[in-house]
Scaffold this motif. Structure first.
Motif, short mmCIF file in Angstrom:
data_model
loop_
_atom_site.label_atom_id
_atom_site.label_comp_id
_atom_site.label_asym_id
_atom_site.label_seq_id
_atom_site.Cartn_x
_atom_site.Cartn_y
_atom_site.Cartn_z
N GLY A 188 45.84 49.00 45.52
CA GLY A 188 44.65 48.36 46.30
C GLY A 188 43.36 49.10 45.93
N TRP A 189 43.30 50.56 46.23
CA TRP A 189 42.23 51.33 45.84
C TRP A 189 41.82 51.11 44.38
N GLU A 190 42.56 51.31 43.36
CA GLU A 190 42.02 51.03 41.89
C GLU A 190 41.49 49.63 41.89
N LEU A 191 41.84 48.58 42.63
CA LEU A 191 41.20 47.28 42.15
C LEU A 191 39.94 47.12 43.12
N LYS A 192 39.42 48.02 43.81
CA LYS A 192 38.38 47.85 44.71
C LYS A 192 37.03 47.71 43.67
N GLY A 193 36.38 46.77 43.83
CA GLY A 193 34.95 47.00 42.92
C GLY A 193 35.28 45.76 41.67
N THR A 194 36.64 45.43 41.55
CA THR A 194 36.83 44.48 40.54
C THR A 194 36.97 42.97 41.22
N ARG A 195 36.81 41.99 40.46
CA ARG A 195 36.98 40.49 41.09
C ARG A 195 38.64 40.14 41.08
N LEU A 196 39.24 41.12 40.86
CA LEU A 196 40.86 40.87 40.96
C LEU A 196 41.58 40.79 42.09
N ALA A 197 42.59 39.97 42.44
CA ALA A 197 43.34 40.14 43.48
C ALA A 197 44.89 40.28 43.07
N ARG A 198 45.76 40.52 44.00
CA ARG A 198 47.07 40.84 43.69
C ARG A 198 48.03 40.07 44.63
N CYS A 199 49.04 39.77 44.34
CA CYS A 199 50.18 38.96 45.22
C CYS A 199 51.50 39.80 44.87
N LEU A 200 52.07 40.26 45.80
CA LEU A 200 53.32 40.89 45.55
C LEU A 200 54.36 39.75 45.49
N LEU A 201 55.01 39.49 44.21
CA LEU A 201 55.92 38.54 44.11
C LEU A 201 57.61 38.74 44.48
N TYR A 202 57.78 40.26 44.13
CA TYR A 202 59.40 40.36 44.30
C TYR A 202 59.33 42.18 44.32
N THR A 203 60.22 42.49 45.14
CA THR A 203 60.49 44.15 45.10
C THR A 203 62.10 44.08 45.08
N SER A 204 62.63 45.05 44.07
CA SER A 204 63.82 45.20 43.76
C SER A 204 63.98 46.53 44.48
N GLN A 205 65.17 47.32 44.01
CA GLN A 205 65.41 48.69 44.49
C GLN A 205 64.38 49.70 44.28
N ARG A 206 63.93 49.37 42.82
CA ARG A 206 63.00 50.41 42.07
C ARG A 206 61.68 49.77 41.78
N LYS A 207 61.52 48.65 41.59
CA LYS A 207 60.07 48.12 41.00
C LYS A 207 59.61 47.02 42.02
N ASP A 208 58.15 46.93 41.91
CA ASP A 208 57.53 45.85 42.56
C ASP A 208 57.04 45.19 41.43
N TYR A 209 56.99 43.86 41.55
CA TYR A 209 56.68 42.79 40.82
C TYR A 209 55.18 42.13 41.14
N TRP A 210 54.16 42.47 40.69
CA TRP A 210 53.18 41.84 41.26
C TRP A 210 52.40 40.77 40.25
N LEU A 211 51.68 40.03 40.68
CA LEU A 211 50.64 38.98 39.89
C LEU A 211 49.55 39.65 40.20
N LEU A 212 48.71 40.16 39.20
CA LEU A 212 47.43 40.56 39.33
C LEU A 212 46.49 39.46 38.64
N PHE A 213 45.75 38.82 39.49
CA PHE A 213 44.64 37.68 38.99
C PHE A 213 43.33 37.79 39.51
N GLU A 214 42.61 36.75 38.58
CA GLU A 214 41.33 36.54 39.24
C GLU A 214 41.30 35.27 39.83
N PRO A 215 41.09 35.04 41.16
CA PRO A 215 41.31 33.72 41.83
C PRO A 215 40.61 32.61 41.19
#
Length: 191
Positions: free
Chosen positions: A38-65
């Motif tokens: 979230g901190w890294e995406l500040k100042g961009t036009r991008l948003a993120r949506c957490l799609l899924y969390t496994s035991q070790r990984k987060d799967y995000w959709l990084l997108f421009e709305p």
């Protein structure tokens, strides 16, 4: 993974989105870096949506709305989404909520692959339909996606994505923040 690690992960996996030439990308990261992302995406036009969390990984959709809305608002794409169980004129938030549920079902082995993901990622509908029809085989070209229709178009897009990836990673190596990378790449590609 610190801030620089998150920045490089986003740069490696999502360069065409940062450069403004692709509506979205899947971002797979180690668990627990939501705040840094979230901190890294500040100042961009991008948003993120957490799609899924496994035991070790987060799967995000990084997108421009705005770009995802445009893709989903195309009449042919909307017709395909209806065939996949989405409601007509669903809001972006509603569509992402439903997609997240379908993606989780796939990751957990409860459901088949959510082919609408191809549209979200900016793949041409004819290639998404070709992938479904041919079950991922008999493609004409494979790169960022499997191509079943317009090879010349796909090759040009693949080259653009590679150019974006090289530019983004060079800026990452120079220590640029994602907001600056987005600005610089978008200015250079539009020029």
């Amino acid at each position: 993974m610190g801030t620089e690690g998150v920045r490089f992960a986003v740069g490696r996996q999502c360069a065409p989105v940062l450069a403004g030439v692709k509506p979205s990308n899947l971002l797979i990261m180690e668990k627990g870096h939501e705040e840094l992302l979230g901190w890294e995406l500040k100042g961009t036009r991008l948003a993120r949506c957490l799609l899924y969390t496994s035991q070790r990984k987060d799967y995000w959709l990084l997108f421009e709305p705005a770009k995802v809305k445009a893709v989903m608002g195309d009449p042919q794409n909307e017709s395909f989404l209806l065939s996949q169980g989405y409601e007509r004129s669903l809001s972006l938030a509603g569509m992402l909520l439903q997609f997240r549920s379908r993606f989780a079902g796939y990751k957990e082995g409860r459901d088949g692959f959510p082919h609408e993901m191809g549209l979200l990622l900016g793949y041409p509908l004819k290639d998404v339909l070709g992938f479904i029809e041919h079950e991922g085989r008999d493609f004409k070209l494979s790169g960022y996606w499997k191509v079943y229709d317009d090879v010349d178009y796909a090759q040009a897009i693949f080259e653009l994505y590679q150019y974006a990836k090289q530019a983004v990673l060079q800026l990452c190596r120079q220590g640029a923040e994602l907001s600056d990378i987005c600005r610089v790449c978008r200015e250079n590609i539009q020029a």
